[in-house]
Each structure stands twice: as C-alpha cells, then as structure tokens.
Scaffold this motif. Structure first.
Motif, PDB file in Angstrom:
ATOM      1  N   UNK A  48       0.804  -1.231   0.000  1.00 16.71           N
ATOM      2  CA  UNK A  48       0.000   0.000   0.000  1.00 16.71           C
ATOM      3  C   UNK A  48       0.836   1.279   0.000  1.00 16.71           C
ATOM      4  N   UNK A  49       2.138   1.174   0.291  1.00 19.11           N
ATOM      5  CA  UNK A  49       3.003   2.355   0.316  1.00 19.11           C
ATOM      6  C   UNK A  49       3.598   2.692  -1.048  1.00 19.11           C
ATOM      7  N   UNK A  50       3.336   1.848  -2.044  1.00 13.71           N
ATOM      8  CA  UNK A  50       3.829   2.118  -3.391  1.00 13.71           C
ATOM      9  C   UNK A  50       3.093   3.326  -3.964  1.00 13.71           C
ATOM     10  N   UNK A  51       3.848   4.284  -4.516  1.00 12.09           N
ATOM     11  CA  UNK A  51       3.260   5.519  -5.041  1.00 12.09           C
ATOM     12  C   UNK A  51       3.387   5.562  -6.562  1.00 12.09           C
ATOM     13  N   UNK A  52       2.626   6.442  -7.166  1.00 15.18           N
ATOM     14  CA  UNK A  52       2.735   6.693  -8.601  1.00 15.18           C
ATOM     15  C   UNK A  52       3.904   7.637  -8.830  1.00 15.18           C
ATOM     16  N   UNK A  53       4.824   7.259  -9.736  1.00 12.55           N
ATOM     17  CA  UNK A  53       6.037   8.052  -9.898  1.00 12.55           C
ATOM     18  C   UNK A  53       6.243   8.415 -11.364  1.00 12.55           C
ATOM     19  N   UNK A  54       6.360   9.730 -11.626  1.00 13.91           N
ATOM     20  CA  UNK A  54       6.656  10.237 -12.964  1.00 13.91           C
ATOM     21  C   UNK A  54       8.043  10.864 -12.944  1.00 13.91           C
ATOM     22  N   UNK A  55       8.413  11.551 -14.018  1.00 15.29           N
ATOM     23  CA  UNK A  55       9.759  12.133 -14.137  1.00 15.29           C
ATOM     24  C   UNK A  55      10.114  12.990 -12.929  1.00 15.29           C
ATOM     25  N   UNK A  56       9.217  13.898 -12.524  1.00 10.22           N
ATOM     26  CA  UNK A  56       9.545  14.842 -11.454  1.00 10.22           C
ATOM     27  C   UNK A  56       9.728  14.139 -10.111  1.00 10.22           C
ATOM     28  N   UNK A  57       9.157  12.933  -9.966  1.00 12.80           N
ATOM     29  CA  UNK A  57       9.173  12.227  -8.685  1.00 12.80           C
ATOM     30  C   UNK A  57      10.370  11.304  -8.518  1.00 12.80           C
ATOM     31  N   UNK A  58      11.066  11.015  -9.606  1.00 12.39           N
ATOM     32  CA  UNK A  58      12.100   9.979  -9.548  1.00 12.39           C
ATOM     33  C   UNK A  58      13.203  10.288  -8.545  1.00 12.39           C
TER      34      UNK A  58
END
Length: 278
Positions: A52-62
C-alpha cells in the motif's frame, strides 16, 4: 497498468508470459526500495502489486523517491526514462497520458507527452486514455514532432474504443513494418520517441454512448471532490470501473494484453533486423 489487486499481479504475470511467447524478454519497470529497476523478479512484482506504500512516480518524482529509498509504480514518462537508459527500444502500456479535459485552462498536461518529445523509445499503446482531451493531445504530439503510427488503423484509437475519429498521418500493417519505422527513426537520430497506436480488440471495446455518460459523471464527481494533478487519472479510472460494473476493467486488460503482444512482436522483429544488418 493501474489495475486493482489481485488483477494487477495476475495481469503482470500474463503480460510477461505473452512477451516470452512472442520471442522477446520482459523487463517490467518500477522503483523498489530506492532502486530504479528494469526487469522485476517475482518478489518485486508482488511488492509493487500489493504494497500500500507504493506511489505513482513520474519524471519529477524519480529523484526524490530514489533519494528517500521509496518504492513506486512508474508512469509512461518514468518508464521511458528507465527503459531508454537500459538500451530498450520498445515499451508496451495501456494508454499514454495527455491533455486533460479543460487543460487549456488548468494547464493539466501529462508529463508523458513531454517525455515522448525528448526520449527515444517506441511506445506501443491504445492511444491516449479516453477520459482525456484527445484532439488537443494529438495536437501537442504533432507540435513536438512525435510520430503517431496507426497499427492497422487510420485513426487514433481511444483506449476503451476502437477509434476516436481523429485521422493519423501514418500507418503500418505488421510488426516488421513498425520495426522498420522505428529503426529508421533511430538512424536519423531524431530527438524523441514514437507512438505505435493499436486499437483495442473490437470484441472488448465499449460503446461510445455508454462511455460518454460514465465519463461525464466521473469528471463531474472529480471536480466536486477537488481531485487534481496526478490523482486525477486514477480517480477517473476507478469511477469508470464502478459506474460500468467492471466492464472498463475487462476492456483495460484486453487492450494491454493485445498491446503487449504487438510490442513483443515488434521488439523481436527489430532485434532480428539489427542482427541481420550487423
């Protein structure tokens, strides 16, 4: 691929099997404990599908996510970055992000479009998600010089629907033809990637009238609930699943399986061509 558990893990295994069957090698991408992984093992797949701690990650989040040792499921943009760094040429997904409806006011535009303009990778998908402003999405891709190639079709697929009615300028009929276009694009050293647009199998497609009703309802509820930014797409897809009594989920699985099979065939054809030329 944004599916609820346990369908997400079942589908991940199914996709990897389809890739192997087509003669290619699966390399599922995610961030696991601060590491950008290209090719998850069985434990990694379970972790991304169930934690449940997995988040959605895009370029800005890496960078922030990697720095704090977190775990994330990568968007199209982040997956492109990882795959390109590993030397991968072909990537399969369900649908790319795009310009959100009302984006001309909110400026809510997916980072996927910008990534396609800068990272050299072929993205095999069923067009952009149908909850988006598809004409503006196609216009942004054109502005940034991203080729959108219809795979056996002359119009942009609309995720759950076979066609958006938006004409495309280029078309291929086979994995071999798609591989030739990709190889030529790379030989020209053109910046950015390509979109290989594959329609959802007709038997799994959803009627446009039904989808319009569900989408209008979901969009109104998102505005009411103050949903914005990267939370928008997951919210809308979840509400479409609920409003359609699960029909959109089955359509999503069907299209991503089809896209994966096409992408694997293209990857195998591209590899064979490179081996012959070498």
């Amino acid at each position: 691929h944004g599916l609820p558990a346990p369908k997400n893990l079942q589908t991940a295994h199914r996709l990897e099997d389809l890739i192997r069957h087509a003669g290619a090698i699966p390399a599922t991408v995610a961030v696991v404990d601060g590491r950008l992984c290209v090719g998850l093992d069985a434990e990694g797949l379970v972790r991304i599908a169930t934690d449940p701690d997995v988040v959605k990650v895009s370029r800005r989040d890496l960078a922030p996510l990697l720095a704090r040792g977190g775990s994330g499921a990568t968007t199209v943009a982040a997956t492109m970055i990882a795959a390109a760094a590993a030397g991968i040429a072909v990537f399969a997904t369900g649908g790319i992000g795009g310009v959100h409806r009302g984006g001309e006011i909110s400026l809510d535009v997916s980072a996927d479009l910008m990534e396609l303009s800068r990272t050299s990778l072929a993205v095999v998908c069923s067009g952009a998600k149908s909850i988006l402003d598809l004409p503006r999405t196609l216009e942004v891709l054109e502005t940034h010089g991203v080729p959108v190639i219809g795979y056996g079709c002359d119009s942009l697929p609309a995720f759950y629907m076979v066609s958006s009615g938006l004409a495309l300028e280029a078309r291929v009929e086979s994995a071999t033809q798609a591989a030739t276009v990709i190889a030529t694009h790379r030989q020209l050293a053109l910046a950015g990637g390509l979109v290989i647009a594959v329609p959802i199998p007709a038997a799994a497609a959803i009627d446009s009238a039904d989808l319009d009703i569900w989408t209008s309802t979901a969009l109104a509820e998102a505005e009411r609930d103050g949903i914005a930014g990267k939370a928008t797409t997951p919210y809308l897809l979840r509400r479409l699943f609920e409003l359609s009594d699960g029909r959109t989920l089955q359509a999503n699985i069907a299209l991503v399986e089809n896209n994966t099979s096409v992408a694997a065939a293209i990857a195998a054809a591209l590899s064979a061509a490179q081996s012959t030329s070498a």
